[in-house]
Design an enzyme around this catalytic site. Sequence first.
Site, short mmCIF file in Angstrom:
data_model
loop_
_atom_site.label_atom_id
_atom_site.label_comp_id
_atom_site.label_asym_id
_atom_site.label_seq_id
_atom_site.Cartn_x
_atom_site.Cartn_y
_atom_site.Cartn_z
CB SER A 136 35.24 -2.27 32.62
OG SER A 136 35.90 -3.50 32.78
CE1 TYR A 152 37.18 -0.84 37.67
CE2 TYR A 152 36.46 -2.84 36.54
CZ TYR A 152 37.12 -1.62 36.52
OH TYR A 152 37.72 -1.17 35.37
P1 NAD Z 1 44.72 4.77 36.32
O1 NAD Z 1 44.84 4.28 37.73
O2 NAD Z 1 45.91 4.74 35.44
O3 NAD Z 1 44.12 6.25 36.32
C1 NAD Z 1 43.02 6.58 37.12
C2 NAD Z 1 42.69 8.05 36.95
O4 NAD Z 1 41.56 8.32 37.79
C3 NAD Z 1 43.81 8.98 37.42
O5 NAD Z 1 43.87 10.08 36.55
C4 NAD Z 1 43.37 9.43 38.80
O6 NAD Z 1 43.81 10.73 39.13
C5 NAD Z 1 41.87 9.42 38.63
N1 NAD Z 1 41.19 9.24 39.92
C6 NAD Z 1 41.24 8.17 40.74
N2 NAD Z 1 40.52 8.42 41.86
C7 NAD Z 1 40.01 9.66 41.73
C8 NAD Z 1 39.20 10.49 42.55
N3 NAD Z 1 38.73 10.09 43.74
N4 NAD Z 1 38.90 11.73 42.11
C9 NAD Z 1 39.38 12.16 40.92
N5 NAD Z 1 40.13 11.42 40.09
C10 NAD Z 1 40.44 10.18 40.50
O7 NAD Z 1 43.51 3.91 35.71
P2 NAD Z 1 43.19 3.44 34.20
O8 NAD Z 1 43.55 2.01 34.08
O9 NAD Z 1 43.69 4.42 33.22
O10 NAD Z 1 41.59 3.47 34.24
C11 NAD Z 1 40.84 4.52 33.68
C12 NAD Z 1 39.41 4.02 33.51
O11 NAD Z 1 39.37 2.91 32.61
C13 NAD Z 1 38.76 3.55 34.80
O12 NAD Z 1 37.40 3.92 34.84
C14 NAD Z 1 38.87 2.04 34.69
O13 NAD Z 1 37.88 1.38 35.43
C15 NAD Z 1 38.68 1.85 33.21
N6 NAD Z 1 39.19 0.58 32.70
C16 NAD Z 1 40.51 0.27 32.82
C17 NAD Z 1 40.97 -0.94 32.31
C18 NAD Z 1 42.41 -1.33 32.38
O14 NAD Z 1 42.71 -2.48 32.04
N7 NAD Z 1 43.30 -0.46 32.76
C19 NAD Z 1 40.08 -1.81 31.71
C20 NAD Z 1 38.73 -1.46 31.62
C21 NAD Z 1 38.31 -0.25 32.11
#
Ligand code: NAD
Length: 259
Positions: A141, A154
Site C-alpha cells: 500500500s 496497517y
Molecule cells: P476487500 O475488503 O475488498 O477484500 C479483502 C479480501 O481479503 C477478501 O477476499 C477477504 O476474504 C480476504 N480476507 C480478509 N480477512 C481474511 C482472513 N482472515 N483470512 C483469509 N482471507 C481474508 O479489500 P481490498 O480493498 O480489495 O484489499 C485487498 C488488499 O489491497 C489488502 O491487502 C489491502 O491492504 C490492499 N490495499 C487496498 C487499498 C484500497 O484502497 N482498497 C489500497 C492499498 C492497498
Amino acid sequence: MNVVKTALVTGSSSGIGYGIAKVLLKNGYQVVLHGIESQAQVAPLVKDLSAQGKVLGYYSVDIGNPEAIAQFCSDLAAAGINIDILVNNAGIQHVAPIQEFPVQKWDQVLAVNLSSAFHFMQHSLPHMQSQKWGRVINISSCHGIVASANKSAYVTSKHGIVGLTKVAALENATLGITCNAICPGWVLTPLVQAQIEKRAEEQGISVDQARENLLLEKQPSGSFATAEEIGEFVLFLCKPAAAQINGATLTMDGGWTAQ
Ligand code: NAD
C-alpha cells in the site's frame, strides 16, 4: 514448469484480489481463488470468474492462522496444484489511535496482512526454486511507504511486507524468481467503503462528501485506481519483460507518495 502457469491470489473473493484474478484468468493463467467467506457466499462470484478462464477451485481459509495456511498448502499439493505465481493480497484494516487500539486487532492485522505472506512464501518458494521460475507479488500500500494517523497496525504491516519483499527478492535473485510489492493508493473496494461510511457517520456528512474528502486529502489525481488496473500491473510483472524488476516498491497511487 507448468505449461499453463498457475496463480494463487489470496483474498480474491473481493475487491483488488477479485480484479487481479479476473485479469489473470482472461489472459490464460489458471487461478486458485481464496477468501475468508464460505463456498456458498462466493458461489456467484466463482461462477462469474469461471466464465473468464480456468479456476482451480475456491478455498475458504482464515490466513490469520499459520496452521490453516499449512493445511491449505498441503491440500493444494494433494490436488496436484503447484503455485507458480503467488499474489499475497488478502488484507484487513482497523482504525484507532495507538492508546485505544485493541491488542487482539493489532495481532490480527499483523497476522493477516504480513505473517501470512511469509507463510505462503515458505510453502510456495521450493516449487518455484526447483523449476527456476516464479513470481511473488505482494499487495502492500502507499501505507508501506508513508503513514497516516490511527492506522498503526496497517502501516506497520504494509511497511513490513515491503521489507519482506526485498529479502525474498535477494534470496531468489539468481533463480528466475522475482518478488515485488505493489503499493496502491485509494481503490474503491469494500475495505475502503467501510472507512468512508465510518467517516461520514463520525463527521455527520454524506457518504458522497466523505468519499470526496477522502480523495482530496491524500490522492492528487482526485480519483480511485481500479482493481482491474492493479490486475493489469500484476499481469505485466508475470511477463518475461518484467524479469529484471525485482525487490521493487511499485506505487499506483495517483501521486499520493510523490507529495
Ligand atoms: P476487500 O475488503 O475488498 O477484500 C479483502 C479480501 O481479503 C477478501 O477476499 C477477504 O476474504 C480476504 N480476507 C480478509 N480477512 C481474511 C482472513 N482472515 N483470512 C483469509 N482471507 C481474508 O479489500 P481490498 O480493498 O480489495 O484489499 C485487498 C488488499 O489491497 C489488502 O491487502 C489491502 O491492504 C490492499 N490495499 C487496498 C487499498 C484500497 O484502497 N482498497 C489500497 C492499498 C492497498
